[in-house]
Design a protein around this motif. Structure first.
Motif, PDB file in Angstrom:
ATOM      1  N   GLY A   1       0.795  -1.214   0.000  1.00 62.12           N
ATOM      2  CA  GLY A   1       0.000   0.000   0.000  1.00 62.12           C
ATOM      3  C   GLY A   1       0.828   1.264   0.000  1.00 62.12           C
TER       4      GLY A   1
ATOM      5  N   ILE B   1       3.256   1.903  -3.206  1.00 67.37           N
ATOM      6  CA  ILE B   1       2.682   2.494  -4.402  1.00 67.37           C
ATOM      7  C   ILE B   1       2.250   3.918  -4.102  1.00 67.37           C
ATOM      8  CG2 ILE B   1       0.820   2.298  -6.081  1.00 67.37           C
ATOM      9  CD1 ILE B   1       3.065   0.239  -6.315  1.00 67.37           C
TER      10      ILE B   1
ATOM     11  N   LEU C   1      -2.309   4.280   2.245  1.00 66.81           N
ATOM     12  CA  LEU C   1      -3.161   3.182   2.690  1.00 66.81           C
ATOM     13  C   LEU C   1      -3.774   2.395   1.541  1.00 66.81           C
ATOM     14  CD1 LEU C   1      -4.976   4.947   5.620  1.00 66.81           C
ATOM     15  CD2 LEU C   1      -3.688   2.835   5.806  1.00 66.81           C
TER      16      LEU C   1
ATOM     17  N   ARG D   1      -3.564   1.353  -2.476  1.00 66.32           N
ATOM     18  CA  ARG D   1      -2.503   1.284  -3.469  1.00 66.32           C
ATOM     19  C   ARG D   1      -2.714   2.152  -4.696  1.00 66.32           C
ATOM     20  NH1 ARG D   1      -2.450  -4.865  -4.360  1.00 66.32           N
ATOM     21  NH2 ARG D   1      -4.498  -4.712  -3.425  1.00 66.32           N
ATOM     22  N   HIS D   2      -3.586   1.678  -5.589  1.00 71.13           N
ATOM     23  CA  HIS D   2      -3.773   2.380  -6.851  1.00 71.13           C
ATOM     24  C   HIS D   2      -5.020   3.252  -6.833  1.00 71.13           C
ATOM     25  CE1 HIS D   2      -0.627   0.247  -9.000  1.00 71.13           C
ATOM     26  NE2 HIS D   2      -1.069  -0.876  -8.516  1.00 71.13           N
TER      27      HIS D   2
ATOM     28  N   GLU E   1      -7.392  -1.137  -5.761  1.00 70.89           N
ATOM     29  CA  GLU E   1      -6.806  -1.368  -7.084  1.00 70.89           C
ATOM     30  C   GLU E   1      -7.208  -0.275  -8.066  1.00 70.89           C
ATOM     31  OE1 GLU E   1      -8.280  -3.660  -5.309  1.00 70.89           O
ATOM     32  OE2 GLU E   1      -6.783  -5.212  -4.965  1.00 70.89           O
TER      33      GLU E   1
ATOM     34  N   MET F   1     -10.228   0.532  -9.259  1.00 67.91           N
ATOM     35  CA  MET F   1     -11.276   0.275 -10.254  1.00 67.91           C
ATOM     36  C   MET F   1     -12.618   0.886  -9.869  1.00 67.91           C
ATOM     37  SD  MET F   1     -10.361  -3.473 -11.659  1.00 67.91           S
ATOM     38  CE  MET F   1      -9.490  -4.252 -10.319  1.00 67.91           C
TER      39      MET F   1
END
Lengths: 711, 277
Positions: B2, B5, B134, B136-137, B166, B168
């Protein structure tokens, strides 16, 4: 202009959408950025196969796992801004591709997991377009056939992956004529109107693993999904002279499942039956809403609304529906709310809300499916549901942004449950229904937000819920809960914050019991079905940039869920209570324990103005456990063995960045993901058992470009 | 991963942002208007953004008269916009209709805690570093939410979760930060059925909790158990259901696996009142 306001000056004739009302060409500033990244993967051998879904594939699908080495090349991030005079954004585009693949290793799975946004603004016109493509995967699951006596037929192939891919667009166009056109009649301008059009289209395909008993076999198969969702809607908003704001909205959603309907006969069921398997209905949903808000200066505000929604099965019917003549199948939802705030005197204020929801299942029940026995309705039928919620709160604000409040809220649910009336049917009788016809809950609470010292922020809530009537065994009565969030910014020159949170709650339900005996008024033995639950969740986080070049982050959290209740066994299924005397037996306590704890440690170090590095380690430990001791414990223990969760997840990440020149940077990274699973796994006759423990090494190289490169 | 990234995003992309300090929103006594030109003498930019994008007219429209601050150059001598300042212009927006009753408003969260009015980011979302650490993406909105809702963010990495970290979906795909959860129009199932239409029915035979609230069985932010189940099987089922010893394959000695391995149409069915197909 600011030092970062560097951009190419372009003279663009705006497109029709952005055409200024005056018809003049405007001077726009363009800013853009793009990140290209290549990722090379090394994956645990059993998962290094395009046919295998591993733990990490569930949310971060890696294409081309079968190649050596698997490579992803993608545009991971992009942005494009068109700024008008005074840096007013006219057009903004954002692209994010956490996982993407331009196909250099031959994948046909390009651009997976990608999102994009386009925002346009031009004098009274607002455009908001979104695009999304994502893929999620399901792990392959099999039961343990040992001792089941069932024959397991696996119709899946070892090469099957169970996944969903979703691609969709949606957008909103808003138009405020008074912002766009000068010289509108004063009365029209004072109306403060806004028109909004909305729409979207979403396509989903893939297949999922379906597991069910088709006597005498236990069947596993892949069922396709081919779904389309289209939405269209619009609304009108008016705020006449700022007296109040009124919004009217209508939306329509069209959902279609294109996959063929499976039937038992088609799957080799004996005797051949036309009963559908996993049928998903095509539906239309139409929703209309009106909302109004009135503000009385700074002293008071009033809000209210009404919404009605119809969800209806359309198009295809199952063979059973056609046989039964069941054509009308729809749900009607009605919702209304009213809420207000009032400043009473000084720092004292009050607020209150009322909400009412109704759900009316309008399915045609005059068919053999509901009351004629032989495969029809067995348990209670939820005909109508009416939920009323009210709440009120007194708030006292003092000394700036400190406040304490006390309030109460109540919830009442009234359910019209219909039971099968035909005594020759298998039917569950009201005495042993798992849903009761009423819920009554009242919660009182105190809440505070305090800033007693500069940099210290404390939020806390303590509440108690009394529930004289509960609708389900897991609704908690005598429930005491509390939460606290504390944050402290250290009084030093550079940022440093320590924060923590704690949540907890404990309650029970003693409303439900199993009643033995026969017939509609059973008089047999009664067995309590008490349920108790306690949840604890806490964590602490520290973030600091206390040193000039270094940022450090550390977080730890732990959550526990403790559930205790008796396993209640019966001599027969509950729906035989008309025909046979039913008896229930407490079979000892079940203790369910779930725990997850995690920690995140990380640091970021800036070598100089051009180079930096980030390193982090993340750890999660997750575990669940059932304990039971009764005569059924052998079975429960076996189920526990099958369902047990016991795993650790480790993640390490390192990333270096170096700016070669303005507008051109290079990045290099390394990730290590390790899933250590200690849960039991099973295969089928076709697919061997698959150990979920796995690891992945990922090395990335990237380049980041911005418009500054060409200036 | 986390933080890695999240921090990686710092690399050559954006700088670490300091935690949001507490700002006063009360009027400054004795202050007189000085005009935006006077402000720009010192404030060439604000956190790298233009001091007053055209749509925000001028500094003092939101910050109040600035003469005292211009003389003293003390941060304490300028006020920061309160919600009332923002709502003076942004009140008549569809998304702001319920703001005064919103949980955030009740919790004394100000508009400017989440929105950076000087930013050119879509919706002027404030960029934060702690949220990025906290999740990631995740998108900027989710990172912003995570910076306060650390407890929720920590659930997003559990083995079963919505693909939020992620990147999304975002928190705002399900939640509206401008409204009250308790008084929100519409049924409790509405948030879920907006995406999960295939679980919404209308079913011929329906599982009662599905009709009322998905949260009876599911923990939407993340769960230890698969399929976002709040409690792993068979506990998720046995806490409500009794277990027949004989018949229907329920003899504990004959258990083959999870409850949903047989009752696979657990949300509802068109052919089986026992929700098996």
């Amino acid at each position: 202009m600011g030092s970062r306001q560097i951009g190419a000056r372009l003279r663009l004739m705006a497109c029709l959408l952005l055409l200024p009302a005056a018809g003049q060409a405007e001077e726009y500033e363009v800013r853009w950025s793009a990140s290209l990244e290549a990722a090379l993967h090394a994956i645990a051998s059993q998962e290094a196969d395009d046919d295998v879904t591993g733990f990490f594939d569930q949310y971060r699908f890696t294409p081309n796992k079968g190649t050596q080495p698997p490579v992803e090349l993608g545009l991971t991030q992009a942005s494009f801004d068109l700024l008008g005079a005074g840096e007013e954004p006219a057009l903004r585009f954002r692209l994010s591709s956490p996982t993407s693949n331009l196909g250099i290793t031959g994948s046909d799975h390009a651009f997976l997991n990608q999102r994009a946004w386009l925002f346009g603004t031009e004098r009274g016109l607002f455009l908001d377009l979104r695009y999304r493509r994502l893929r999620t995967e399901d792990l392959r699951r099999f039961p343990d056939p040992t001792g089941s006596g069932s024959v397991i037929t696996d119709l899946t192939s070892p090469h099957d992956r169970f996944y969903r891919e979703r691609t969709g667009f949606d957008g909103t166009l808003r138009f405020r004529p008074q912002d766009r056109f000068e010289g509108l009649p004063d009365a029209f301008s004072r109306l403060g109107g806004e028109v909004e059009l909305r729409g979207g289209y979403d396509v989903r395909d893939g297949q999922y693993q379906r597991r069910f008993l088709l006597a005498p076999r236990w069947l596993s198969l892949g069922q396709d999904l081919e779904q389309e969702v289209g939405t269209v809607g619009g609304g009108l908003l008016v705020a006449p002279a700022g007296l109040f704001t009124l919004a009217l909205d209508v939306d329509h959603q069209r959902f279609r499942e294109g996959a063929p309907t499976l039937t038992e006969a088609g799957l080799g069921g004996m005797p051949a039956s036309s009963r559908s398997v996993g049928f998903v209905p095509d539906t239309d949903r139409t929703t209309g809403a009106v909302r109004i808000q009135r503000r009385f200066g700074e002293r008071a505000a009033l809000r209210g609304g009404f919404q009605m929604s119809v969800l209806e099965q359309v198009s295809d019917r199952t063979p059973d529906q056609r046989t039964a003549g069941l054509n009308d199948n729809q749900l009607l939802f009605t919702s209304a709310n009213l809420a207000g705030d009032l400043k009473i005197i000084g720092g004292l204020s009050a607020n209150a809300f009322f909400k009412y929801d109704e759900r009316d299942n309008q399915i045609d029940r005059n068919t053999p499916l509901f009351n004629a026995g032989g495969g029809g309705q067995v348990d209670e039928f939820l005909d109508e549901l009416r939920r009323t919620a009210v709440g009120g709160e007194l708030v006292y604000a003092f000394a700036g942004r400190n406040q304490v409040s006390a309030g109460a809220r109540g919830e009442w649910v009234d359910r019209d449950l219909e039971f099968v009336t035909n005594p020759t049917s298998r039917r569950i009788l009201p005495a042993n229904a798992l849903v009761s016809d009423e819920t009554e809950m009242v919660t009182v609470y105190g809440r505070t937000r305090l800033r007693p010292l500069r940099g210290l922020d404390v939020r806390a809530e303590l509440g108690y819920r009394d529930a004289p009537k509960t609708g389900y065994a897991v609704e908690l009565d005598d429930y005491l809960y509390g939460s606290a969030d504390v944050s402290y910014t250290l009084p030093i020159a550079r940022p440093a914050v320590v924060s923590g949170f704690a949540r907890g709650g404990s309650g029970e339900n003693r409303d439900f019991e199993a009643v033995g005996g026969q017939g509609p008024n059973p008089a047999g033995g009664r067995v309590d079905r008490d349920f108790e639950r306690t949840e604890i969740f806490w964590g602490i986080t520290a973030t600091t940039a206390a040193w000039e070049r270094t940022t450090v982050f550390a977080s730890f959290f732990q959550a526990r869920d403790l559930q205790d209740y008796d396993l209640v066994l019966s001599n027969q299924p509950r729906y035989f209570q008309d025909a046979l005397p039913l008896s229930f037996m407490p079979d000892g306590p079940i203790n369910y324990r779930s725990e997850d704890l995690g920690t995140i440690l990380g640091t970021h170090y800036r070598f100089d103005e051009r180079s930096d590095v980030g390193v982090s380690y993340t750890f999660n430990h997750i575990k669940t456990r059932y304990r039971t001791s009764g005569s059924g414990s052998g079975g429960i223990e076996r189920v526990e063995g099958l369902s047990r969760i016991d795993a650790d997840i480790h993640r390490v990440a390192l990333r270096l960045g170096h700016r070669l020149r303005d507008g051109l940077s290079l990045t290099a990274g390394y990730r290590f993901d390790y899933f250590d699973d200690r849960s039991p796994v099973h295969g089928s006759g076709i697919v061997p058992p698959f150990d979920l423990s796995t690891f992945q090494h990922t090395v990335t190289f990237g380049v980041v470009l911005t418009n500054e490169l060409f200036e | 991963m986390g933080l890695g990234i999240g921090l990686a995003a710092c690399v050559s992309t954006w700088p670490t942002v300091a935690p949001q300090p507490y700002h006063r929103t009360a009027s400054i006594e004795g202050a007189e208007p000085v005009g935006a030109d006077e402000c720009e003498v010192c404030h060439e930019d604000v956190h790298g953004h233009a001091p007053a994008p055209a749509y925000h007219e001028d500094c003092e429209a939101c910050h109040g008269p600035g003469s005292v601050h211009a003389d003293s150059e003390e941060p304490a001598d300028i006020r920061y916009p309160s919600d009332s300042d923002c709502l003076a212009c942004h009140d008549s927006r569809r998304s702001h209709l319920d703001w005064t009753g919103a949980d955030h408003a009740r919790g004394d969260v100000a508009c400017s805690d989440c929105h950076e009015p000087h930013s050119q980011e879509p919706k002027q979302i404030r960029r934060v570093a702690s949220g990025a650490a906290l999740v990631r993406h995740a998108g900027a909105t989710t990172q912003l939410c995570a910076s306060c809702h650390v407890d929720v963010a920590s659930r997003l990495e559990l083995p079963s979760h919505h693909p939020i970290s992620e990147g999304m979906i975002d928190c705002t795909d399900c939640h509206s930060p401008h409204e009250s959860r308790a008084a929100r129009l519409g049924p409790a199932t509405e948030r879920c059925s907006g995406c999960h239409q295939d679980h919404a029915g209308p079913w011929v035979f329906e599982h009662a909790p599905v009709a009322e609230d998905c949260g009876y069985c599911h923990a939407p932010h993340g769960a230890v158990a698969e399929a976002l189940l709040e409690t792993s099987q068979p506990g998720a089922c046995l806490s409500c259901h009794t277990l027949p010893l004989l018949g229907a394959g329920h003899d504990p000695a004959a258990f083959v696996s999870r409850c949903t391995d047989c009752h696979s149409a657990i949300h509802g069915s068109y052919s089986d009142p026992h929700l098996r197909r």
